[in-house]
Design an enzyme around this catalytic site. Structure first.
Site, PDB file in Angstrom:
ATOM      1  N   GLY A 173     -21.473 -37.074 -43.034  1.00  0.00           N
ATOM      2  CA  GLY A 173     -20.544 -37.585 -42.042  1.00  0.00           C
ATOM      3  C   GLY A 173     -20.404 -36.631 -40.875  1.00  0.00           C
ATOM      4  O   GLY A 173     -21.035 -36.806 -39.820  1.00  0.00           O
TER       5      GLY A 173
ATOM      6  N   SER B 188     -22.183 -41.271 -43.092  1.00  0.00           N
ATOM      7  CA  SER B 188     -20.899 -41.755 -43.597  1.00  0.00           C
ATOM      8  C   SER B 188     -20.017 -42.182 -42.436  1.00  0.00           C
ATOM      9  O   SER B 188     -19.581 -41.359 -41.627  1.00  0.00           O
ATOM     10  CB  SER B 188     -20.208 -40.648 -44.393  1.00  0.00           C
ATOM     11  OG  SER B 188     -18.898 -41.057 -44.685  1.00  0.00           O
TER      12      SER B 188
ATOM     13  N   GLY C 117     -11.915 -38.206 -50.613  1.00  0.00           N
ATOM     14  CA  GLY C 117     -10.724 -38.509 -49.824  1.00  0.00           C
ATOM     15  C   GLY C 117     -10.866 -38.241 -48.334  1.00  0.00           C
ATOM     16  O   GLY C 117     -10.297 -38.962 -47.530  1.00  0.00           O
TER      17      GLY C 117
ATOM     18  N   MET D 112     -11.151 -46.496 -49.278  1.00  0.00           N
ATOM     19  CA  MET D 112     -10.105 -45.696 -49.924  1.00  0.00           C
ATOM     20  C   MET D 112      -8.809 -46.486 -50.007  1.00  0.00           C
ATOM     21  O   MET D 112      -8.457 -47.199 -49.062  1.00  0.00           O
ATOM     22  CB  MET D 112      -9.848 -44.430 -49.103  1.00  0.00           C
ATOM     23  CG  MET D 112     -11.110 -43.626 -48.887  1.00  0.00           C
ATOM     24  SD  MET D 112     -10.741 -42.122 -48.010  1.00  0.00           S
ATOM     25  CE  MET D 112     -12.378 -41.396 -47.963  1.00  0.00           C
TER      26      MET D 112
ATOM     27  N   ASP E  80     -17.180 -45.802 -46.871  1.00  0.00           N
ATOM     28  CA  ASP E  80     -16.182 -45.241 -47.785  1.00  0.00           C
ATOM     29  C   ASP E  80     -14.900 -46.064 -47.786  1.00  0.00           C
ATOM     30  O   ASP E  80     -14.209 -46.128 -46.773  1.00  0.00           O
ATOM     31  CB  ASP E  80     -15.816 -43.823 -47.340  1.00  0.00           C
ATOM     32  CG  ASP E  80     -16.893 -42.817 -47.663  1.00  0.00           C
ATOM     33  OD1 ASP E  80     -17.287 -42.719 -48.839  1.00  0.00           O
ATOM     34  OD2 ASP E  80     -17.347 -42.129 -46.732  1.00  0.00           O
TER      35      ASP E  80
ATOM     36  N   MET F 229     -13.564 -45.874 -53.502  1.00  0.00           N
ATOM     37  CA  MET F 229     -12.609 -44.887 -54.037  1.00  0.00           C
ATOM     38  C   MET F 229     -11.278 -45.610 -54.215  1.00  0.00           C
ATOM     39  O   MET F 229     -10.313 -45.415 -53.479  1.00  0.00           O
ATOM     40  CB  MET F 229     -12.501 -43.701 -53.074  1.00  0.00           C
ATOM     41  CG  MET F 229     -13.725 -42.792 -53.126  1.00  0.00           C
ATOM     42  SD  MET F 229     -13.871 -41.731 -51.688  1.00  0.00           S
ATOM     43  CE  MET F 229     -14.718 -42.844 -50.568  1.00  0.00           C
TER      44      MET F 229
ATOM     45  N   HIS G  19     -18.966 -47.252 -51.081  1.00  0.00           N
ATOM     46  CA  HIS G  19     -18.438 -46.264 -52.033  1.00  0.00           C
ATOM     47  C   HIS G  19     -16.951 -46.572 -52.228  1.00  0.00           C
ATOM     48  O   HIS G  19     -16.137 -46.295 -51.353  1.00  0.00           O
ATOM     49  CB  HIS G  19     -18.664 -44.857 -51.442  1.00  0.00           C
ATOM     50  CG  HIS G  19     -18.092 -43.733 -52.243  1.00  0.00           C
ATOM     51  ND1 HIS G  19     -17.988 -42.444 -51.745  1.00  0.00           N
ATOM     52  CD2 HIS G  19     -17.610 -43.681 -53.506  1.00  0.00           C
ATOM     53  CE1 HIS G  19     -17.459 -41.655 -52.674  1.00  0.00           C
ATOM     54  NE2 HIS G  19     -17.213 -42.381 -53.743  1.00  0.00           N
TER      55      HIS G  19
ATOM     56  N   ASP H  60     -22.797 -36.565 -51.993  1.00  0.00           N
ATOM     57  CA  ASP H  60     -21.809 -36.920 -50.957  1.00  0.00           C
ATOM     58  C   ASP H  60     -20.764 -35.816 -50.819  1.00  0.00           C
ATOM     59  O   ASP H  60     -20.016 -35.542 -51.766  1.00  0.00           O
ATOM     60  CB  ASP H  60     -21.148 -38.241 -51.384  1.00  0.00           C
ATOM     61  CG  ASP H  60     -20.180 -38.814 -50.356  1.00  0.00           C
ATOM     62  OD1 ASP H  60     -20.083 -38.266 -49.244  1.00  0.00           O
ATOM     63  OD2 ASP H  60     -19.534 -39.830 -50.688  1.00  0.00           O
ATOM     64  N   GLY H  61     -20.706 -35.222 -49.625  1.00  0.00           N
ATOM     65  CA  GLY H  61     -19.659 -34.242 -49.320  1.00  0.00           C
ATOM     66  C   GLY H  61     -20.228 -32.893 -48.908  1.00  0.00           C
ATOM     67  O   GLY H  61     -20.927 -32.251 -49.681  1.00  0.00           O
TER      68      GLY H  61
ATOM     69  N   MET I 285     -20.343 -36.442 -56.343  1.00  0.00           N
ATOM     70  CA  MET I 285     -19.415 -35.946 -55.313  1.00  0.00           C
ATOM     71  C   MET I 285     -19.499 -34.419 -55.265  1.00  0.00           C
ATOM     72  O   MET I 285     -19.308 -33.750 -56.277  1.00  0.00           O
ATOM     73  CB  MET I 285     -17.972 -36.356 -55.631  1.00  0.00           C
ATOM     74  CG  MET I 285     -17.654 -37.837 -55.449  1.00  0.00           C
ATOM     75  SD  MET I 285     -18.111 -38.524 -53.839  1.00  0.00           S
ATOM     76  CE  MET I 285     -17.154 -37.504 -52.714  1.00  0.00           C
TER      77      MET I 285
ATOM     78  N   HIS J 184     -23.360 -45.436 -45.115  1.00  0.00           N
ATOM     79  CA  HIS J 184     -22.435 -45.185 -46.222  1.00  0.00           C
ATOM     80  C   HIS J 184     -21.027 -45.589 -45.780  1.00  0.00           C
ATOM     81  O   HIS J 184     -20.537 -45.134 -44.748  1.00  0.00           O
ATOM     82  CB  HIS J 184     -22.507 -43.700 -46.590  1.00  0.00           C
ATOM     83  CG  HIS J 184     -21.701 -43.316 -47.782  1.00  0.00           C
ATOM     84  ND1 HIS J 184     -22.143 -43.519 -49.071  1.00  0.00           N
ATOM     85  CD2 HIS J 184     -20.486 -42.723 -47.889  1.00  0.00           C
ATOM     86  CE1 HIS J 184     -21.230 -43.054 -49.925  1.00  0.00           C
ATOM     87  NE2 HIS J 184     -20.205 -42.573 -49.232  1.00  0.00           N
TER      88      HIS J 184
HETATM   89  C1  DX5 Z   1     -15.374 -38.295 -48.972  1.00  0.00           C
HETATM   90  C2  DX5 Z   1     -16.374 -39.365 -48.628  1.00  0.00           C
HETATM   91  C3  DX5 Z   1     -17.571 -38.873 -47.910  1.00  0.00           C
HETATM   92  C4  DX5 Z   1     -17.284 -38.198 -46.586  1.00  0.00           C
HETATM   93  C5  DX5 Z   1     -18.376 -37.208 -46.335  1.00  0.00           C
HETATM   94  O1  DX5 Z   1     -14.435 -38.799 -49.832  1.00  0.00           O
HETATM   95  O2  DX5 Z   1     -16.830 -39.995 -49.827  1.00  0.00           O
HETATM   96  O3  DX5 Z   1     -18.553 -39.899 -47.766  1.00  0.00           O
HETATM   97  O4  DX5 Z   1     -17.189 -39.091 -45.526  1.00  0.00           O
HETATM   98  O5  DX5 Z   1     -18.089 -36.490 -45.174  1.00  0.00           O
HETATM   99  P1  DX5 Z   1     -18.761 -35.089 -44.842  1.00  0.00           P
HETATM  100  O6  DX5 Z   1     -20.252 -35.306 -44.764  1.00  0.00           O
HETATM  101  O7  DX5 Z   1     -18.166 -34.719 -43.540  1.00  0.00           O
HETATM  102  O8  DX5 Z   1     -18.407 -34.144 -45.959  1.00  0.00           O
HETATM  103 ZN    ZN Z   2     -18.536 -41.418 -49.790  1.00  0.00          ZN
END
Ligand code: DX5
Ligand code: ZN
Length: 214
Positions: A196, A7, A141, A36, A34, A67, A65, A174-175, A136, A32
């Protein structure tokens, strides 16, 4: 086959190319990305321009992704920027079917995601239309949050539904994925692991990815 999708949210943006080169050379399967909007989630990240710049050297699929509330107008810009997969949130879109149609028309694969607190039944109407379901395992976020074990039951259910209904979507999680949670989610049936903070800034991301796949 388990795929790993680093990520980019956890990358050091001052050295984005180095970070991406390192992940690709270390055996990452997808990247990946993200996005936002500061509304659907409190945070802001990046848009299509950075993606099109990254595409000059990224050679693995890009998994976007979104959001973002009602991101219909962003589908084409992200497709043109080089996305391979675009995933929307069921809570953010009034009519997800319209989104999947447009994503497919643009020649891409489509995915659906849901927050930890959203019932699985909300995505059931779309199971036969999507290429990917993004579970998720944290509140969307921010990177670096702790894995929510409730995600395991969802992954098992989605795995079973895919068997029962003879469907073919990927199950992505994810997460909070790291060396302790990766075996749990893969045993539950996840195909793609987003990670990530467990990969960026680490000494040997290639070894971590290899251990996560096992
Ligand atoms: C959160 C994101 C994730 C995030 C994951 O909203 O969608 O992709 O970057 O990060 P880690 O792996 O550190 O939980
Ligand atoms: Zn994500």
């Amino acid at each position: 086959m388990i795929r790993i999708a680093p990520s980019l949210l956890s990358a050091d943006f001052a050295f984005l190319k180095n970070e991406i080169d390192l992940m690709q050379d270390s055996g990452a399967d997808w990247l990946h990305y993200d996005v936002m909007d500061g509304q659907f989630v409190p945070n802001l990240s990046f848009g299509p321009k950075i993606l099109s710049d990254i595409k000059r050297y990224a050679y693995i699929p890009i998994d976007v992704h979104l959001m973002v509330n009602e991101p219909y107008h962003l589908l084409r810009p992200f497709a043109e920027a080089g996305a391979d997969y675009i995933t929307i949130h069921v809570e953010a879109c009034e009519d997800p079917g319209r989104y999947f149609q447009e994503i497919k028309n643009l020649g891409l694969k489509c995915g659906i995601s849901l927050r930890p607190g959203t019932s699985l039944t909300s995505i059931e109407p779309w199971l036969d239309q999507v290429d990917l379901i993004l579970v998720m395992s944290v509140e969307p976020g921010y990177g670096g949050q702790a894995f929510m074990p409730e995600a395991l039951e969802r992954i098992r259910t989605l795995y079973q539904m895919r068997e029962d209904q003879k469907l073919s979507y990927f199950i992505e999680v994810d997460g909070g994925i790291n060396l302790s949670t990766a075996p749990l989610v893969t045993q539950a049936g996840a195909d793609i692991l987003v990670a990530g903070s467990a990969l960026f800034g680490k000494e040997n991301p290639g070894q971590i990815m290899e251990d996560m796949r096992r």
